[in-house]
Structure formats: C-alpha cells, structure tokens
Scaffold this motif. Structure first.
Motif, PDB file in Angstrom:
ATOM      1  N   PHE A  94       0.833  -1.206   0.000  1.00 12.88           N
ATOM      2  CA  PHE A  94       0.000   0.000   0.000  1.00 12.88           C
ATOM      3  C   PHE A  94       0.868   1.256   0.000  1.00 12.88           C
ATOM      4  N   VAL A  95       1.871   1.255   0.857  1.00 12.01           N
ATOM      5  CA  VAL A  95       2.724   2.442   0.988  1.00 12.01           C
ATOM      6  C   VAL A  95       3.440   2.738  -0.323  1.00 12.01           C
ATOM      7  N   ARG A  96       3.915   1.692  -0.988  1.00 10.94           N
ATOM      8  CA  ARG A  96       4.575   1.900  -2.281  1.00 10.94           C
ATOM      9  C   ARG A  96       3.589   2.418  -3.319  1.00 10.94           C
ATOM     10  N   ILE A 165     -13.605  10.526   7.928  1.00 13.52           N
ATOM     11  CA  ILE A 165     -12.683  11.577   7.485  1.00 13.52           C
ATOM     12  C   ILE A 165     -12.385  11.449   5.999  1.00 13.52           C
ATOM     13  N   SER A 166     -12.049  10.245   5.561  1.00 17.67           N
ATOM     14  CA  SER A 166     -11.686  10.053   4.153  1.00 17.67           C
ATOM     15  C   SER A 166     -12.872  10.317   3.228  1.00 17.67           C
ATOM     16  N   THR A 167     -14.084   9.949   3.669  1.00 18.42           N
ATOM     17  CA  THR A 167     -15.273  10.206   2.859  1.00 18.42           C
ATOM     18  C   THR A 167     -15.552  11.703   2.766  1.00 18.42           C
ATOM     19  N   GLU A 168     -15.374  12.423   3.878  1.00 12.90           N
ATOM     20  CA  GLU A 168     -15.542  13.879   3.864  1.00 12.90           C
ATOM     21  C   GLU A 168     -14.561  14.524   2.883  1.00 12.90           C
ATOM     22  N   ILE A 169     -13.331  14.085   2.922  1.00 10.99           N
ATOM     23  CA  ILE A 169     -12.315  14.649   2.023  1.00 10.99           C
ATOM     24  C   ILE A 169     -12.615  14.275   0.576  1.00 10.99           C
ATOM     25  N   ILE A 187      -6.745   8.453   0.203  1.00  9.32           N
ATOM     26  CA  ILE A 187      -8.143   8.860   0.401  1.00  9.32           C
ATOM     27  C   ILE A 187      -9.083   7.800  -0.162  1.00  9.32           C
ATOM     28  N   GLU A 188      -8.797   7.306  -1.356  1.00 12.30           N
ATOM     29  CA  GLU A 188      -9.661   6.296  -1.985  1.00 12.30           C
ATOM     30  C   GLU A 188      -9.634   4.987  -1.211  1.00 12.30           C
ATOM     31  N   ASN A 189      -8.487   4.656  -0.624  1.00 10.98           N
ATOM     32  CA  ASN A 189      -8.373   3.425   0.140  1.00 10.98           C
ATOM     33  C   ASN A 189      -9.304   3.435   1.342  1.00 10.98           C
ATOM     34  N   TYR A 190      -9.293   4.533   2.091  1.00 11.71           N
ATOM     35  CA  TYR A 190     -10.082   4.588   3.321  1.00 11.71           C
ATOM     36  C   TYR A 190     -11.532   5.005   3.087  1.00 11.71           C
ATOM     37  N   PHE A 195     -13.291  -0.713   2.830  1.00  8.42           N
ATOM     38  CA  PHE A 195     -13.016  -0.238   4.191  1.00  8.42           C
ATOM     39  C   PHE A 195     -14.327   0.068   4.924  1.00  8.42           C
ATOM     40  N   GLU A 196     -15.335   0.552   4.200  1.00 13.98           N
ATOM     41  CA  GLU A 196     -16.644   0.784   4.813  1.00 13.98           C
ATOM     42  C   GLU A 196     -17.211  -0.521   5.349  1.00 13.98           C
ATOM     43  N   GLU A 197     -17.010  -1.621   4.625  1.00 22.28           N
ATOM     44  CA  GLU A 197     -17.482  -2.923   5.081  1.00 22.28           C
ATOM     45  C   GLU A 197     -16.757  -3.360   6.349  1.00 22.28           C
ATOM     46  N   ILE A 198     -15.456  -3.030   6.436  1.00 27.26           N
ATOM     47  CA  ILE A 198     -14.694  -3.356   7.651  1.00 27.26           C
ATOM     48  C   ILE A 198     -15.246  -2.577   8.837  1.00 27.26           C
ATOM     49  N   ALA A 199     -15.518  -1.297   8.622  1.00 28.50           N
ATOM     50  CA  ALA A 199     -16.077  -0.462   9.696  1.00 28.50           C
ATOM     51  C   ALA A 199     -17.436  -0.998  10.135  1.00 28.50           C
TER      52      ALA A 199
END
Length: 589
Positions: A94-96, A165-169, A187-190, A195-199
């Motif tokens: 992910f970081v790369r 936060i990421s959805t707001e941005i 931003i797209e990742n979170y 990620f919404e399903e994880i939450a």
C-alpha cells in the motif's frame, strides 16, 4: 452504507461524533485534503504508525476471539483478525502504491500511538480502568464474552473515524481537477466500499456482543468507545507539521497578543434550539390567570386568561409565518444575480425590516407580553436549551488567556434579560448583549418593547459601533460573525469571517438570489490552505472574499476551526528536531 438505525454502535458514533470534527479540522487533515501536506516528512511519519496500529488490531481481535463463547462470534472476530492481518502484510505494498518507501530498520512508536495501543490491548486483556480485572482464573464464559464486547468498543470508533474523514475529504475533491492529488490513493483506500465494510463489520460485531449486557456494562462500553475516540483524535492532533503554515486553528496560527479577536453572534436558532419569541409567549401563557379566577389579584386583572392568550399568540405566530414567507417570495420573484449585488440586497432587506416593525407593533398591541414577572423570565433563561456545543465554545473562548477576545450577542429578541440569563452560568456573564428590551413596572412587564434592533440594517449598525470602539483602542482586529437568520445577512457579509450555523432556508434563498455564495467551512478552509501554500504567506489569508459565507452543521465545527483540539501540537519544526524531542520524551517515560 448506513449503520443499522437502532444499533448501539450507531448511537455511540452520533453521540460522540463531534469529537471526529476536531480530527477533520486539524492542520494535518486540512493539509492532506488540500494536497499541501509535506509528503516526505509529515505524511510519511503518519503512515509509518499504521504498522503499530495494525499489529495491535490483530492481537486485540485474537484476544477477543479467545473470549467469545458463541461460535458465530468467534468466526466473525476471526474474519476481522484476518482482514487486519491481511492489511498488515500488504502495508508495504500500500505504501509503495501511495508513492513512499520506508527504511529497513524498525519504525519507532509515537507517544500518542502508544497511548492508544496500550489502551486497546489492556482492554482486550480484561483490564478496564476503574474496574476489577475480568479475565482472572474464575472468569465465567459470560464474563469473558464481556471482554470481547469491550474490545470491540475500543476498536470500532477507530475504523469509523477514518471512514468518516476520508469520505468527507473525498466529497470535496474535484475528480477532474484533482486527478493528480498526491494523497488520492490514500483517500480512496479509506473511503472505499471495502473499508466501509470493515467499519460496519466491527460495528455489527459490537452490537451483537453487547445485546445481553446490563445497563452498568453498557455504560462501560460507552466509556471505552469515547476513550478510544479521544485517543484517536489526540493521535491525529499530535502529528507534527514540519516547517509549513496552516490556516487552522484560527486562534493558534496568528499572534493574538498583537491582534484582537471579536466574535459576534445571533441568539435565536443560532445559539438556541427554540425561538425566544415562543419562549416568552409560553411564559406568559403558563403564568396567566385561568378564566374562572375571581379576579381578586389586581395585578392579574390586566392580563388575558391563559386560554385567550394562547389563542391570541397562535394567531400572531401564524400571521407572522405566513406574511414572512409571502415577503420572501415577493423578493425572490425579481431577477436573480450571479455575483453579489449588495445594493439590491439592502433594498430587499428594507422590505423585511418594515415587515418586522409591523409584526412587533402587533405583538405590543395584543398585550401578550403584559404581566410577565422578571423572575420568571430569569428562570426561563437559566433553563434555556442552547445548541449542542454552543455554551462549551463560549466558555473556552472567554477562559482562553492567550486570546484578546470579546464576545457580543446581537439579537432581535424582545427581552435582553432572557439572553443574559441564558448565559449567566459557566462564567459567561462577560458576554455583551445587544437586543430589544421589555419595559418593567415593579418587576412586571407592561407589554411595551424598547425597540433597539428590528432590522438587518440596525443590527449592522450595532456591529459597526462595536468595531469602532475596538479600532479606537489601536489594535489590529479580526472579526467573526456567527448567524443563522435573514437578519444576520449584512453582518455576516461585513465580518472578516461570516459563519452560517443552522438550516434557515429563507437565509439561503435570499442570499443565493443576490449573489451570496454559501461554502461548507471545511472545503473553504481546504481551498484557503492551497492558496496559502501558493503564496507562502499567512499575513492576509483571512482577507474576506466578497459575497462568500461559510456554512457549518454544528458548533463543534466552529470550535474546531477557531480553537482546535486541546491536544493539538502546532509547531513548525524540522522532522529531525521532532524525532530528537520525541526520543527525549520516551527516555523520560
């Protein structure tokens, strides 16, 4: 996707959602949203902490799984653990993808990271602050299941916070103009469906594990959830901003030892949950004599019976609403303009001013305000319900010793005493109140109004008089006006920063008709942050934009913008210095 409407997790999120606002309005996330955050220092440091969070998540899920008694619960927790472990294994990838590389050596843990991960793992081990250890040798299956629920209470807000936060941005990023946004992948990742399903999975599991808990145990769940939220907010606020300027929070990015901050605010429906006119009418109705009283009390003879009073007030209220709407409709029937036409706006507001004067005169002539006792008004003011966060904001403003601040309330309210009483608690008697006043005779109202403020123009005159007094003291000054009604339009436009709170449709319609732009505060600040980065100078970032007002949905946004989080670390230091200071803190610990 919406959380189940009746779920515990949903209720807790909305109860403590204001805390999330303080994360959104940090220099870190305003910088990230504007793509001005330093990538090789600040952001790189931020994502380096993901490893420590993910490792703690994996272990916490494993401990919760061991505590769960039901096989379905175990499977659900096992799936969450596998998802966290998968993200941990994929972290470098992910970081790369985000365009960064980490050195091979171990990445040390921040103090703020440590506070959250220690709290999480202590909770997952059954060690709850203020409670006896649950996981002792004689722990029953039910007691162990409680620990699984407690663990999810410490995990769920973290996932929901980053999804929020990421959805707001994501919502303020223009896909055409911002395709090259440096943090677009993060931003797209979170903000992704995954990620919404994880939450949601965390929240569903919290709901399920909490079903059989007692009221006392649910209080512990709430305490843990809130503590987890606060620790996450503290972590974000503690992120070091290396050698770059920020537009937030207002109180800390400018030197207010040399500048005076004047905050002016409306009262009705900006500070209050109910219109003060209705409150005064209700006092009159409740304290009025009944129709069958013998009339022996001479002070009561001059008043209408309560039933007649209620009927009269209903007529006045209905008439006001209908005629106000008719007045607005007649104004917006004229040609709409794209850019601010201040002269036409003032002309339109004159029509509304005349309407307000006539409405007030009808109230005086009706006698509905006659015979109110000053003590009854005072008690009503002291118990008046203010908007969530309003009182807290003003308390923090007046107690902030680093600010040169004065606060003024400007209102059409008929009764100055009601406003003063509403702010009498919590050291808020220092607020300056400007409004109309009821006339008293021996502590009882005569029904007359001392009319000092009935129009947007009169309110603007008071606004300007306040500023003239401040300018006479020789200080540079910055003005913030907070309002939510049509009567506030001119003051909102005159202030350096005009903030619209609430959802007045008439304010929006009239403003929009005459070229006023309403911009959500967060997106407006993101735009200002970009401009600040381009000009590399903070001296005039607050210079008013003609016809632009900023909108908020809560007082938490106003507080986050002006004061920021109490844990905010706002120092422009090099990352080398930051690491040195942090190492010294760790050595002390």
């Amino acid at each position: 996707m919406a959380i189940d409407e009746g779920g515990l997790a949903r209720r807790l999120w909305f109860k403590f959602r204001d805390d999330s606002v303080f994360s959104l309005y940090t220099p870190f996330f305003v910088g990230l949203a504007s793509a001005t955050l330093h990538s090789e220092t600040t952001f790189r440091h931020f994502i380096s902490q993901d490893l420590h969070f993910l490792k703690a998540f994996v272990l916490a899920y494993e401990l919760a799984e061991d505590c769960a008694d039901d096989e379905d619960d175990k499977n659900g927790l096992r799936d969450l653990r596998k998802r966290a472990f998968g993200r941990l294994q994929m972290h470098d990838t992910f970081v790369r993808e985000w365009g960064f590389e980490f050195p091979n050596e171990d990445i040390s843990k921040d103090i703020a990271t440590t506070k959250y991960t220690d709290f999480l793992l202590a909770t997952a081990s059954g060690k709850i602050e203020g409670e006896r250890s649950v996981l002792d040798k004689i722990a029953t299956p039910f007691e162990k299941t409680k620990v699984a629920a407690y663990t999810l209470a410490a995990l769920a807000p973290c996932m929901r916070l980053y999804a929020f936060i990421s959805t707001e941005i994501q919502g303020i990023i223009n896909p055409d103009q911002d395709s090259t946004h440096i943090y677009k992948s993060w931003i797209e990742n979170y903000s992704s469906q995954v990620f919404e399903e994880i939450a949601l999975q965390n929240e569903d599991m919290l709901d399920k594990l909490s079903v059989s808990l007692t009221g006392e145990e649910l209080e512990i769940i709430e305490k843990l959830y809130h503590q987890a939220m606060k620790l996450q907010v503290d972590f974000i606020a503690a992120q070091p901003i290396s050698d770059q300027q920020s537009v937030v929070p207002l109180s800390r990015v400018h030197d207010f030892s040399k500048r005076h901050l004047t905050i002016l605010c409306d009262f009705d429906l900006a500070c209050t949950a109910f219109d003060s006119a209705a409150i005064l009418a209700e006092i009159a109705i409740i304290t009025a004599p009944k129709a069958d009283m013998d009339g022996s009390d001479q002070t009561q003879l001059a008043r209408m019976p309560s039933a007649d009073l209620r009927s009269t007030w209903d007529v006045l209220s209905t008439q006001y609403t209908e005629q106000f709407e008719q007045c607005v409709e007649s104004i917006v029937a004229s040609e709409r303009v794209e850019e601010l036409d201040y002269e036409r706006l003032c002309s339109a507001l004159e029509q509304l001013a005349e309407f307000e004067r006539k409405a007030n005169e009808r109230v005086v002539q009706s006698g509905v305000l006659k015979g109110l006792n000053a003590e009854d008004i005072k008690r009503a003011g002291q118990t008046l319900i203010l908007q969530d966060g309003c009182r807290s904001f003003f308390q923090k403003i007046v107690k902030n010793k680093s600010l040169k601040t004065d606060v003024h309330v400007l209102s059409y309210c008929w009764c100055n005493d009601l406003i003063v009483s509403a702010f009498s608690s919590g050291d808020l008697n220092v607020l300056n109140v400007h409004s109309n006043e009821l006339v008293y005779q021996e502590s009882v109202t005569t029904g007359e109004i001392v009319k000092k403020m009935e129009s947007p123009m009169e309110k603007l005159q008071v606004f300007n008089d306040v500023l003239i007094d401040r300018r006479g003291e020789g200080n540079k000054h910055l003005t913030v006006y907070i309002g939510g009604s049509v009567g506030d339009l001119l003051c909102l436009l005159e202030a350096d920063i005009g903030i619209v709170v609430g959802s007045s449709s008439s304010l929006r319609r009239l403003g929009d008709h005459f070229g006023v732009s309403f911009v959500p505060l967060f997106s407006g600040l993101v735009k200002r942050q970009r401009e600040l980065a381009d000009q590399d100078c903070a001296s005039n970032w607050w210079k008013p934009l003609s016809g632009v007002l900023y909108t908020v949905s809560s007082w938490a946004e106003i507080q986050a913008f002006i004061l920021g989080s109490s844990k905010l670390v706002l120092r422009k230091i090099s990352m080398a210095t930051f690491w040195q200071e942090r190492q010294r803190e760790e050595d002390v610990i």
